[in-house]
Structures are given as structure tokens and as C-alpha cells.
Design an enzyme around this catalytic site. Structure first.
Site, short mmCIF file in Angstrom:
data_model
loop_
_atom_site.label_atom_id
_atom_site.label_comp_id
_atom_site.label_asym_id
_atom_site.label_seq_id
_atom_site.Cartn_x
_atom_site.Cartn_y
_atom_site.Cartn_z
N GLN A 155 -27.84 -13.03 -9.79
CA GLN A 155 -27.76 -13.88 -11.09
C GLN A 155 -26.94 -12.92 -12.14
O GLN A 155 -27.57 -11.82 -12.78
CB GLN A 155 -29.26 -14.09 -11.58
CG GLN A 155 -30.07 -14.74 -10.52
CD GLN A 155 -29.45 -16.36 -10.23
OE1 GLN A 155 -29.37 -17.22 -11.21
NE2 GLN A 155 -29.07 -16.70 -8.94
N ALA A 168 -34.29 -23.17 -16.79
CA ALA A 168 -33.57 -22.37 -15.78
C ALA A 168 -31.99 -22.05 -15.88
O ALA A 168 -31.42 -22.14 -16.95
CB ALA A 168 -33.65 -23.20 -14.21
N HIS A 169 -31.41 -21.15 -14.87
CA HIS A 169 -30.21 -20.95 -15.02
C HIS A 169 -29.12 -21.79 -15.14
O HIS A 169 -29.06 -22.96 -14.62
CB HIS A 169 -29.88 -19.82 -13.84
CG HIS A 169 -29.97 -20.60 -12.38
ND1 HIS A 169 -29.99 -19.82 -11.25
CD2 HIS A 169 -30.06 -21.95 -12.16
CE1 HIS A 169 -30.15 -20.74 -10.35
NE2 HIS A 169 -30.12 -21.89 -10.52
N ASN A 170 -28.28 -21.46 -15.94
CA ASN A 170 -27.03 -22.38 -16.45
C ASN A 170 -27.36 -23.62 -17.06
O ASN A 170 -26.38 -24.42 -17.25
CB ASN A 170 -25.99 -22.57 -15.13
CG ASN A 170 -25.50 -21.33 -14.40
OD1 ASN A 170 -26.01 -20.87 -13.70
ND2 ASN A 170 -24.30 -20.98 -15.02
N SER A 213 -28.59 -25.94 -14.15
CA SER A 213 -27.19 -26.69 -14.52
C SER A 213 -27.59 -27.88 -15.37
O SER A 213 -26.39 -28.85 -15.28
CB SER A 213 -26.37 -26.81 -13.46
OG SER A 213 -26.22 -25.53 -12.80
#
Length: 202
Positions: free
Chosen positions: A63, A104-106, A124
Site C-alpha cells: 500500500q 478504505a484505500h483509494n 475505490s
């Protein structure tokens, strides 16, 4: 910066930022002007990224991105905002995040969103301006949420795109009018089953 807070390497803080007790802002995170981070929150933690290996187990996906928090954002207590796999996880200007929220990520939240407690937003996801996420909402990865969308409490968003300025509710989340019809029909389900069940011949 209050008692026990931790700032990692290369963190950038704007003017008038408040970091609450024992909050953690990890390396490379960028916070705009007027940001408030509640006690115990963690910004910039590694996203939940794994892939299968040849033995059937799980290997971590690095990450490598960061978190960018816009101006005048409020983040409640015990929230987690993961850094991006690559690029940035972004929280838009003026967004308000309640306690116990995981982003969460993105993820890229637009400006002036309202995210209520115990909501989880998977990787995402993107949202437009002025969206509202009710309490305990769950949003699946890669969903696209238009401007002004309202998602009712405990809804489960699984569809790819939510139309702008529309209210959704239920699990899976549907337009509010349809969700209410389904809910009303469910209350009559025992009665309908009794009507359709063959009469006891004894």
C-alpha cells in the site's frame, strides 16, 4: 496536537488543525486547513489488500499511496482512513465524518459529505458533492455515488452506480420508494403464506 497523538514522517498539516488524544497520522498524510481529527482515529494506515499465492494463502499487496484530507473536514473518534494502494485516498472539503467509521484505500469522497457512525466504505468508492451516508451503511468496492445521494441507515450498497439526488435504502439498497414497497409487502408475508398454504385435512 493533544496528549499521546502521533505524527509520522512527512506529514503535512494545514492551518488550524486539531489532532485529538492518541490519534495517529501516519507517514505522508496531508491535512488541509481547519481539519479536526477525533481521539483515537488513525489516518494513513495500510489498506486491506491481499492476493492469493501459489500455496493458496494470502500475500500482502503493498500500500504505497497516502491520505489527503481537504479543508474544514471533521473526523470523529476511533475512525480509520486507509492510505491508497497507489495515488491518494481523498476526503473532500467540508466533509463531516462521525465516530467509528472505516474508509478504505483509494476511496474519494466529494465535498460536504456526511458520514454517520459505524459506516464502512470499501475500496475505490467515489462519491459526489453533498452525499449522506446513514448510520451502519455498508458500501461495496468500486461503487459510484452521484451528487446529493442519501443512503438510509443500515443500507447495503452493492450496485455499481447510484443516481444523483436520489434516496436509497435497504439491503441491497434500492430507491427509497421501491424499498418501502418491499418492506410493506414483507410485513404481510405471514398472512400471504397462510392464504396459500393447503388447508390441514385433519
Amino acid at each position: 496536537i493533544l496528549t499521546g497523538a502521533v505524527l509520522g514522517e512527512d506529514v503535512v498539516l494545514g492551518r488550524g488543525v486539531r489532532i485529538g488524544e492518541r490519534a495517529v497520522v501516519l507517514a505522508g498524510s496531508v491535512l488541509g486547513d481547519g481539519v479536526s481529527v477525533g481521539a483515537g482515529s488513525v489516518l494513513g494506515s495500510a489498506g486491506f489488500g491481499y492476493e492469493r499465492n501459489d500455496e493458496g494463502g494470502w500475500d500482502s499487496v503493498p500500500q504505497l499511496g497516502r491520505v489527503r484530507i481537504g479543508d474544514n473536514v471533521t473526523i470523529g473518534c476511533n475512525c480509520t482512513i486507509d492510505r491508497a494502494t497507489t495515488g491518494e485516498t481523498v476526503i473532500g472539503n467540508g466533509t463531516r465524518i462521525d465516530n467509528l467509521v472505516h474508509i478504505a484505500h483509494n476511496v474519494r469522497l466529494g465535498p460536504d459529505n456526511l458520514v454517520l457512525a459505524q459506516t464502512g466504505i470499501a475500496g475505490s468508492v467515489t462519491s459526489g458533492r453533498g452525499c449522506i451516508f446513514g448510520g451502519q451503511v455498508g458500501v461495496a468496492d468500486h461503487c459510484r455515488i452521484g451528487d446529493g445521494v442519501v443512503i438510509g441507515s443500515k443500507a447495503g450498497v452493492q450496485r455499481h452506480a447510484l443516481h444523483p439526488h436520489t434516496h436509497y435504502w435497504g439491503n441491497p439498497a434500492r430507491r427509497m420508494a421501491e424499498a418501502r414497497q418491499i418492506n410493506a409487502a414483507l410485513t404481510r408475508l405471514p398472512e400471504l403464506l397462510r392464504e396459500r398454504r393447503p388447508q390441514d385435512k385433519t
